[in-house]
Design a protein around this motif. Structure first.
Motif, short mmCIF file in Angstrom:
data_model
loop_
_atom_site.label_atom_id
_atom_site.label_comp_id
_atom_site.label_asym_id
_atom_site.label_seq_id
_atom_site.Cartn_x
_atom_site.Cartn_y
_atom_site.Cartn_z
N THR A 1 28.64 65.04 58.21
CA THR A 1 29.88 65.42 58.87
C THR A 1 30.26 64.31 59.83
OG1 THR A 1 29.33 67.74 58.69
CG2 THR A 1 31.02 67.15 60.29
N LEU A 2 31.48 63.82 59.70
CA LEU A 2 31.95 62.74 60.56
C LEU A 2 32.52 63.31 61.84
CD1 LEU A 2 33.76 60.65 57.82
CD2 LEU A 2 31.43 60.38 58.68
N PRO B 1 36.25 65.75 58.48
CA PRO B 1 35.81 65.23 57.18
C PRO B 1 34.31 65.09 57.08
CG PRO B 1 36.77 63.48 58.50
CD PRO B 1 36.89 64.75 59.30
N SER B 2 33.84 65.00 55.85
CA SER B 2 32.44 64.73 55.56
C SER B 2 32.38 63.49 54.69
CB SER B 2 31.80 65.89 54.80
OG SER B 2 31.57 66.97 55.64
N ALA B 3 31.36 62.68 54.91
CA ALA B 3 31.10 61.54 54.06
C ALA B 3 30.06 61.97 53.04
CB ALA B 3 30.59 60.36 54.87
N CYS B 4 30.21 61.51 51.82
CA CYS B 4 29.29 61.90 50.76
C CYS B 4 28.78 60.66 50.04
CB CYS B 4 29.97 62.83 49.77
SG CYS B 4 28.86 63.33 48.45
N TRP C 1 32.17 58.41 49.47
CA TRP C 1 33.56 58.83 49.63
C TRP C 1 33.65 59.80 50.78
CZ3 TRP C 1 30.64 60.18 45.42
CH2 TRP C 1 30.39 61.53 45.22
N ARG C 2 34.87 60.01 51.23
CA ARG C 2 35.11 60.90 52.36
C ARG C 2 36.01 62.02 51.89
NH1 ARG C 2 38.18 59.21 57.80
NH2 ARG C 2 39.93 60.07 56.70
N ALA D 1 37.98 65.71 53.26
CA ALA D 1 38.39 66.55 54.39
C ALA D 1 39.14 67.75 53.82
CB ALA D 1 39.29 65.77 55.34
N LEU E 1 40.27 63.61 49.10
CA LEU E 1 39.40 62.45 49.06
C LEU E 1 40.30 61.24 49.25
CD1 LEU E 1 38.06 64.75 47.27
CD2 LEU E 1 36.66 62.92 46.37
N GLN F 1 39.18 58.09 51.10
CA GLN F 1 38.54 56.82 51.38
C GLN F 1 37.26 56.74 50.59
OE1 GLN F 1 37.88 56.18 55.53
NE2 GLN F 1 40.03 56.47 56.08
N GLY F 2 36.91 55.57 50.16
CA GLY F 2 35.66 55.38 49.45
C GLY F 2 35.86 55.21 47.96
#
Length: 186
Positions: A44-45, A55-58, A66-67, A69, A82, A84-85
């Motif tokens: 979790t960012l 958002p969460s980064a995965c 990827w991010r 939210a 999705l 970014q990433g």
């Protein structure tokens, strides 16, 4: 009409739990790590934003990150953006009541961002790989919900469980989570 994405897939499962319980779990990005399982890790960012939109980064391996939210959430749907990433687009959870409990549908409409991933997507069947992975995700979600209910049932008195009887003395028909996993959309 939104642009057609390079990768579009739909997967579904039937879970023997009320839609509100399922919706609560899938709407909580901060706890995806508790049930999504390997090879994915969620972080979790900490961004100054509304808690529900945090958002969460995965990361998936060392090359893909990827991010996501939550961009929309209501009792019937959770939409993840999705942006970014490795992937851009959206993922959507659909939640609806059915005779067995809850029908849960996961749809993705994404494009790969890096050039190398775009080239790989032309030769690799990402839709099939995604559906295979989602069958595992649905199984883990089911196992998590089963464990939560087992803990609740252990804490409840025998009289409290008496109200949980089903017609014919059997619980709802339990299908293996992910058994309804569908093929990819074209």
């Amino acid at each position: 009409m939104p642009p057609r994405r390079m990768i579009a897939a739909i997967d579904e499962a039937i879970l023997p739990y009320p839609p509100a319980e399922v919706r609560r779990i899938i709407g909580d990005l901060a706890h995806y790590q508790d049930w999504w399982g390997p090879p994915y890790r969620f972080e979790t960012l900490r961004i100054a934003t509304a808690a529900s939109a945090r958002p969460s980064a995965c990361p998936n391996g060392s090359f893909l990150l990827w991010r996501a939210a939550v961009s929309e959430a209501n009792p019937e749907r959770v939409v993840l953006r999705l942006d970014q990433g490795a992937w851009t687009g959206e993922a959507r959870w659909g939640v609806s009541a059915c005779q067995e409990g809850t029908r849960l549908i996961f749809r993705i409409d994404v494009d790969p961002r890096p050039f190398w991933l775009k080239m790989l997507a032309r030769t690799m069947d990402f839709k099939n790989r995604h559906s295979h992975q989602m069958a595992k995700v649905f199984t883990r979600l089911r196992e998590r919900m089963d464990a939560q209910h087992a803990r609740q049932d252990q804490g409840a008195s025998p009289a409290a469980g008496a109200g949980r009887r089903w017609i014919g003395g059997q619980g709802p028909r339990r299908q293996q989570a992910g058994a309804l996993s569908a093929g990819a959309l074209g």
